[in-house]
Design a protein around this motif. Structure first.
Motif, short mmCIF file in Angstrom:
data_model
loop_
_atom_site.label_atom_id
_atom_site.label_comp_id
_atom_site.label_asym_id
_atom_site.label_seq_id
_atom_site.Cartn_x
_atom_site.Cartn_y
_atom_site.Cartn_z
N GLU A 21 0.84 -1.19 0.00
CA GLU A 21 0.00 0.00 0.00
C GLU A 21 0.87 1.25 0.00
OE1 GLU A 21 -2.70 -0.10 3.25
OE2 GLU A 21 -3.90 -1.76 2.43
N TYR A 22 0.44 2.25 -0.77
CA TYR A 22 1.15 3.53 -0.84
C TYR A 22 0.19 4.63 -0.39
CZ TYR A 22 3.80 0.55 -4.06
OH TYR A 22 4.49 -0.48 -4.63
N THR A 23 0.63 5.42 0.58
CA THR A 23 -0.20 6.48 1.12
C THR A 23 0.13 7.80 0.42
OG1 THR A 23 -0.31 5.39 3.27
CG2 THR A 23 -0.85 7.73 3.20
N HIS A 24 -0.92 8.52 0.03
CA HIS A 24 -0.76 9.78 -0.69
C HIS A 24 -1.58 10.87 -0.03
CE1 HIS A 24 0.83 7.37 -4.11
NE2 HIS A 24 -0.13 6.53 -3.78
N PHE A 25 -1.12 12.11 -0.20
CA PHE A 25 -1.86 13.29 0.23
C PHE A 25 -1.96 14.21 -0.99
CE2 PHE A 25 0.24 11.53 3.90
CZ PHE A 25 -0.78 11.50 4.84
N SER A 26 -3.17 14.47 -1.42
CA SER A 26 -3.35 15.23 -2.65
C SER A 26 -4.46 16.26 -2.50
CB SER A 26 -3.66 14.28 -3.83
OG SER A 26 -4.79 13.47 -3.53
N SER A 27 -4.56 17.14 -3.48
CA SER A 27 -5.61 18.16 -3.49
C SER A 27 -6.26 18.15 -4.87
CB SER A 27 -5.03 19.55 -3.19
OG SER A 27 -4.10 19.94 -4.16
N TRP A 28 -7.58 18.11 -4.85
CA TRP A 28 -8.37 18.18 -6.08
C TRP A 28 -9.11 19.51 -6.06
CZ3 TRP A 28 -11.10 12.83 -7.25
CH2 TRP A 28 -10.12 11.82 -7.30
N ILE A 49 -7.65 21.17 -11.41
CA ILE A 49 -6.22 21.23 -11.10
C ILE A 49 -5.98 20.35 -9.87
CG2 ILE A 49 -4.24 22.66 -10.49
CD1 ILE A 49 -5.72 25.03 -11.78
N ARG A 50 -5.20 19.30 -10.05
CA ARG A 50 -4.93 18.38 -8.94
C ARG A 50 -3.42 18.30 -8.69
NH1 ARG A 50 -9.04 13.32 -10.52
NH2 ARG A 50 -10.93 14.62 -10.67
N ARG A 51 -3.06 18.22 -7.40
CA ARG A 51 -1.67 18.15 -6.99
C ARG A 51 -1.49 17.01 -6.00
NH1 ARG A 51 1.76 21.65 -9.77
NH2 ARG A 51 3.05 21.75 -7.90
N GLN A 52 -0.24 16.63 -5.75
CA GLN A 52 0.04 15.53 -4.81
C GLN A 52 1.32 15.83 -4.04
OE1 GLN A 52 1.48 11.81 -6.60
NE2 GLN A 52 1.57 12.88 -8.59
N LEU A 65 3.55 18.34 -6.11
CA LEU A 65 3.77 17.85 -7.47
C LEU A 65 2.47 17.81 -8.25
CD1 LEU A 65 6.09 14.79 -6.62
CD2 LEU A 65 6.80 17.08 -7.35
N LYS A 66 2.59 17.83 -9.56
CA LYS A 66 1.41 17.77 -10.42
C LYS A 66 0.76 16.39 -10.34
CE LYS A 66 3.00 21.15 -13.86
NZ LYS A 66 3.34 21.35 -15.30
N LEU A 67 -0.57 16.37 -10.44
CA LEU A 67 -1.32 15.13 -10.52
C LEU A 67 -2.24 15.10 -11.73
CD1 LEU A 67 -2.07 12.40 -9.37
CD2 LEU A 67 -3.71 13.54 -7.84
N MET A 68 -2.91 16.21 -12.00
CA MET A 68 -3.78 16.26 -13.17
C MET A 68 -4.17 17.68 -13.51
SD MET A 68 -7.25 16.45 -14.26
CE MET A 68 -8.53 15.68 -13.26
N GLU A 69 -4.32 17.97 -14.82
CA GLU A 69 -4.98 19.17 -15.29
C GLU A 69 -6.06 18.72 -16.25
OE1 GLU A 69 -1.42 19.60 -16.69
OE2 GLU A 69 -0.56 20.24 -14.79
N GLY A 70 -7.26 19.31 -16.15
CA GLY A 70 -8.34 18.87 -17.00
C GLY A 70 -9.35 19.95 -17.28
N TYR A 71 -10.10 19.75 -18.38
CA TYR A 71 -11.13 20.69 -18.81
C TYR A 71 -12.37 19.89 -19.23
CZ TYR A 71 -6.81 23.35 -19.21
OH TYR A 71 -5.59 23.91 -18.95
N ARG A 72 -13.53 20.36 -18.78
CA ARG A 72 -14.75 19.61 -19.07
C ARG A 72 -15.88 20.58 -19.38
NH1 ARG A 72 -16.52 15.52 -14.50
NH2 ARG A 72 -16.61 17.48 -13.32
N TYR A 94 -0.80 12.66 -14.36
CA TYR A 94 0.52 12.22 -13.95
C TYR A 94 0.37 11.03 -13.00
CZ TYR A 94 1.73 16.84 -15.75
OH TYR A 94 1.86 17.94 -16.56
N PRO A 95 1.36 10.18 -12.89
CA PRO A 95 1.24 9.02 -11.99
C PRO A 95 1.12 9.46 -10.53
CG PRO A 95 3.11 8.77 -13.51
CD PRO A 95 2.65 10.19 -13.62
N LEU A 96 0.43 8.64 -9.74
CA LEU A 96 0.51 8.78 -8.30
C LEU A 96 1.84 8.17 -7.87
CD1 LEU A 96 -2.99 7.86 -6.80
CD2 LEU A 96 -1.65 9.92 -6.30
N TYR A 97 2.72 9.00 -7.32
CA TYR A 97 4.07 8.54 -7.01
C TYR A 97 4.08 7.87 -5.63
CZ TYR A 97 5.27 11.62 -10.89
OH TYR A 97 5.32 12.23 -12.12
#
Length: 239
Positions: A21-28, A49-52, A65-72, A94-97
């Protein structure tokens, strides 16, 4: 019976010994612009805009770090208690590191037309229940700049909302996501998202939402899991 129980115990121990298991802290983070045309039609455009956090450092900052940029851009049609939507989504992920090997994984662009149906029911003056089912058709950009490697995914969200008053709402939702053909990956289970949030209307034209999501992901290896702790912020502008 003894042999059967022994076999179950060995399978359990074997699975857990090799699971990682890998633990992450991110912002969406999401900026939304809504335009209601009439009682049936509504158009929504949003930027994601998502970061990790950086797993190589001791910091748990979800903005490193970058996680995702998107437009909908989504079109909604409401009919009584049902809402139907079509939402083409372009994103660059971007991958979840979680380990050093993840650093060699490349970011991917994705085009994701999505279809959703949501049913809403007022249980009382304060309580509202919503159920949403969706299908996502995922098309990825290959390394040779062509598009393909299509995948399907379905998701079902169950949500309970409590209207504190006219301007404040709290809610909780549960949403599992499953991969389906075409090109079904090794993991048919994709994610499970549990979300707690608070919504506040500052005016008829501006609303904010802040919440915490626990996102459990299974990797294609089947024995690796990502446990994502997510701070979510939404800024919603109503024209």
């Amino acid at each position: 019976m003894y042999k059967f129980l022994t076999a179950i115990l060995l399978i359990f121990l074997f699975t857990n010994c090799y699971a990682q298991e890998y633990t992450h802290f991110s912002s969406w983070n999401r900026i939304v612009v809504q335009k209601k045309i009439n009682n049936h039609w509504e158009f929504v455009g949003d930027v994601h805009i998502r970061r990790q956090n950086d797993f190589l450092s001791s910091s748990m900052s979800p903005f490193s770090l970058k996680l995702m940029e998107g437009y909908r851009f989504a079109t909604f049609y409401k009919y009584h208690n049902l809402t139907f939507s079509f939402a083409p989504f372009f994103l660059h992920t971007y991958p979840l590191y979680g380990k050093v090997k993840d650093l060699s994984s490349v970011a991917r662009s994705e085009l994701r037309p999505s279809f959703f149906t949501e049913w809403s029911k007022n249980l009382s003056d304060k309580w509202n229940f919503r159920s949403r089912f969706g299908y996502e058709y995922r098309i990825f950009k290959r390394v040779d700049d062509t598009w393909g490697d299509e995948q399907g995914r379905v998701r079902l969200r169950l949500q309970m909302r409590y209207n504190w008053n006219g301007n404040n709402t709290i809610f909780v939702s549960e949403e599992p996501l499953y991969n389906i053909p075409p090109h079904l990956p090794a993991n048919s289970f994709s994610q499970n998202q549990l979300y707690f949030a608070y919504n506040h209307n500052f005016s008829p034209h501006f609303t904010t939402e802040v919440g915490y999501m626990w996102n459990h992901r299974q990797r294609a290896s089947l024995v690796e899991f990502d446990e994502e702790n997510i701070l979510q912020t939404h800024f919603i502008f109503k024209l």
